[in-house]
Design a protein around this motif. Structure first.
Motif, PDB file in Angstrom:
ATOM      1  N   PRO A 280     -35.209  52.258  29.479  1.00 47.63           N
ATOM      2  CA  PRO A 280     -35.495  53.163  28.352  1.00 47.63           C
ATOM      3  C   PRO A 280     -36.897  52.977  27.786  1.00 47.63           C
ATOM      4  O   PRO A 280     -37.574  53.967  27.466  1.00 47.63           O
ATOM      5  N   GLU A 281     -37.336  51.748  27.661  1.00 50.03           N
ATOM      6  CA  GLU A 281     -38.672  51.494  27.124  1.00 50.03           C
ATOM      7  C   GLU A 281     -39.752  52.065  28.034  1.00 50.03           C
ATOM      8  O   GLU A 281     -40.727  52.675  27.560  1.00 50.03           O
ATOM      9  N   GLN A 282     -39.581  51.894  29.339  1.00 50.03           N
ATOM     10  CA  GLN A 282     -40.574  52.401  30.291  1.00 50.03           C
ATOM     11  C   GLN A 282     -40.596  53.926  30.324  1.00 50.03           C
ATOM     12  O   GLN A 282     -41.665  54.535  30.394  1.00 50.03           O
ATOM     13  N   VAL A 283     -39.429  54.546  30.257  1.00 52.10           N
ATOM     14  CA  VAL A 283     -39.369  56.008  30.263  1.00 52.10           C
ATOM     15  C   VAL A 283     -39.988  56.573  28.988  1.00 52.10           C
ATOM     16  O   VAL A 283     -40.745  57.551  29.022  1.00 52.10           O
ATOM     17  N   ALA A 284     -39.685  55.964  27.859  1.00 52.60           N
ATOM     18  CA  ALA A 284     -40.267  56.429  26.600  1.00 52.60           C
ATOM     19  C   ALA A 284     -41.783  56.318  26.634  1.00 52.60           C
ATOM     20  O   ALA A 284     -42.501  57.232  26.189  1.00 52.60           O
ATOM     21  N   GLU A 285     -42.285  55.242  27.169  1.00 52.59           N
ATOM     22  CA  GLU A 285     -43.732  55.055  27.273  1.00 52.59           C
ATOM     23  C   GLU A 285     -44.357  56.108  28.186  1.00 52.59           C
ATOM     24  O   GLU A 285     -45.421  56.657  27.896  1.00 52.59           O
ATOM     25  N   SER A 286     -43.697  56.410  29.284  1.00 54.78           N
ATOM     26  CA  SER A 286     -44.203  57.404  30.226  1.00 54.78           C
ATOM     27  C   SER A 286     -44.208  58.804  29.622  1.00 54.78           C
ATOM     28  O   SER A 286     -45.185  59.555  29.723  1.00 54.78           O
ATOM     29  N   LEU A 287     -43.119  59.186  28.969  1.00 56.85           N
ATOM     30  CA  LEU A 287     -43.028  60.514  28.364  1.00 56.85           C
ATOM     31  C   LEU A 287     -44.001  60.675  27.197  1.00 56.85           C
ATOM     32  O   LEU A 287     -44.474  61.784  26.926  1.00 56.85           O
TER      33      LEU A 287
END
Length: 340
Positions: A280-287
């Motif tokens: 979740p942290e990585q996806v949020a950072e990417s988006l």
């Protein structure tokens, strides 16, 4: 612009027979409703199981409406160029009534080129055909005469106000705006040879500009940006599924004549296919670095082209709604979540 809401999108590509695909997609939409996701979009594809599993989205959504109670249901999209617009209006109206007014009607001009001929249409004429059929559809939904004194029955209520148009182009954005319709932006789109490494936002922000400029005064913008998102408990798990799905997707795009940049490493494919995956942290950072999403009123997430198994899709929906969306300030519907 206020924080975007979130939606779930599916092309019904689970590795299963058609009846099971429909059952799994229904369960995924129910999962989305349980977690406060405001809308589910389903795609239409004809003839080719590897491209999509659903030729009749309105039939499917009528079924899903009976299995859900609050989540909105949208076609993303019906290829209007190869459909009878009066029949689309009739079927959409009935599906909307059966769903309690939860239907959104997303439209596009197409589509897989080989799908046009079986419907008696020429893919080379799809833009002109789309405009003509859109006019008939709008007349039908608006209760106007559609020939020989006939008008739609049952009447379409407010469905005419819930039309969306999908496009890859600036003129398409202008057309959606002129009509006051919603704008549907794809999870990825072809790049010109001189812009192979351009971020997706560089291609889509001019479309949004054209849409907003053409929108009639007083009409609120509706902009849905779809994105490939796969959220997992650890990145290694996400990469394991992406290794298979993204390579298959890249091969499919190349067969269609598109150039996929990079050296075919999995990390290069993630970038080239505009994919957001990981924890979740990585996806949020990417988006968070996707500038288009700052202008969207809705962010629709789909697991394609990662195409993870069903249980992982359910987990991804949960993680996106419970962790990614709050981290980005996206709107989850608490009433929907509590009562589903």
């Amino acid at each position: 612009m206020s924080a975007p809401s979130i939606a779930f999108f599916t092309r019904l590509l689970d590795d299963a027979a058609p009846a099971e695909r429909y059952a799994l997609a229904t369960a995924q939409i129910q999962q989305a409703e349980r977690h406060g996701i405001g809308r589910a979009w389903v795609a239409q594809h004809h003839f080719h199981a590897a491209e999509g599993g659903l030729p009749s989205p309105l039939v499917f959504l009528a079924h899903v409406a009976a299995q859900t109670s609050r989540i909105r249901l949208g076609t993303g999209v019906i290829t209007l160029s190869i459909e009878d617009p009066v029949r689309v209006a009739e079927d959409a109206t009935v599906a909307d009534l059966l769903s309690g007014g939860r239907l959104d009607l997303g439209l596009g001009s197409g589509g897989t080129p080989s799908s046009f001929s079986p419907f008696g249409e020429d893919v080379r004429d799809k833009a002109v055909t789309y405009d003509r059929k859109l006019g008939v559809l709008l007349d039908a939904l608006g209760g106007r005469d559609i020939g020989e004194g006939n008008a739609l029955y049952p009447d379409a209520s407010t469905l005419e106000e819930r039309i969306w148009q999908a496009t890859f182009s600036v003129p398409g954005g202008h057309r959606a705006g002129v009509h006051g319709h919603g704008l549907l932006l794809s999870r990825t789109q072809p790049r010109r040879a001189d812009a192979l490494h351009a971020p997706l936002s560089a291609l889509q922000e001019p479309i949004i500009d054209a849409y907003l400029e053409a929108l009639p005064a007083g009409v609120a913008p509706r902009i849905t940006a779809s994105r490939t998102v796969f959220v997992a408990d650890d990145r290694a798990e996400a990469l394991r599924f992406a290794e298979v799905g993204l390579r298959r997707a890249a091969e499919g795009f190349r067969r269609q004549g598109q150039t996929i940049p990079g050296d075919d490493s999995i990390e290069e494919l993630i970038t080239a296919l505009d994919t957001h995956l990981g924890t979740p942290e990585q996806v949020a950072e990417s988006l968070a670095v996707d500038a288009t999403l700052d202008r969207a009123t809705e962010v629709a997430f789909q697991v394609h082209s990662v195409d993870a198994p069903h249980e992982q899709v359910l987990r991804s929906i949960e993680l996106f709604a419970e962790q990614v969306a709050p981290a980005l300030g996206y709107t989850v519907n608490p009433t929907l979540k509590e009562k589903a």
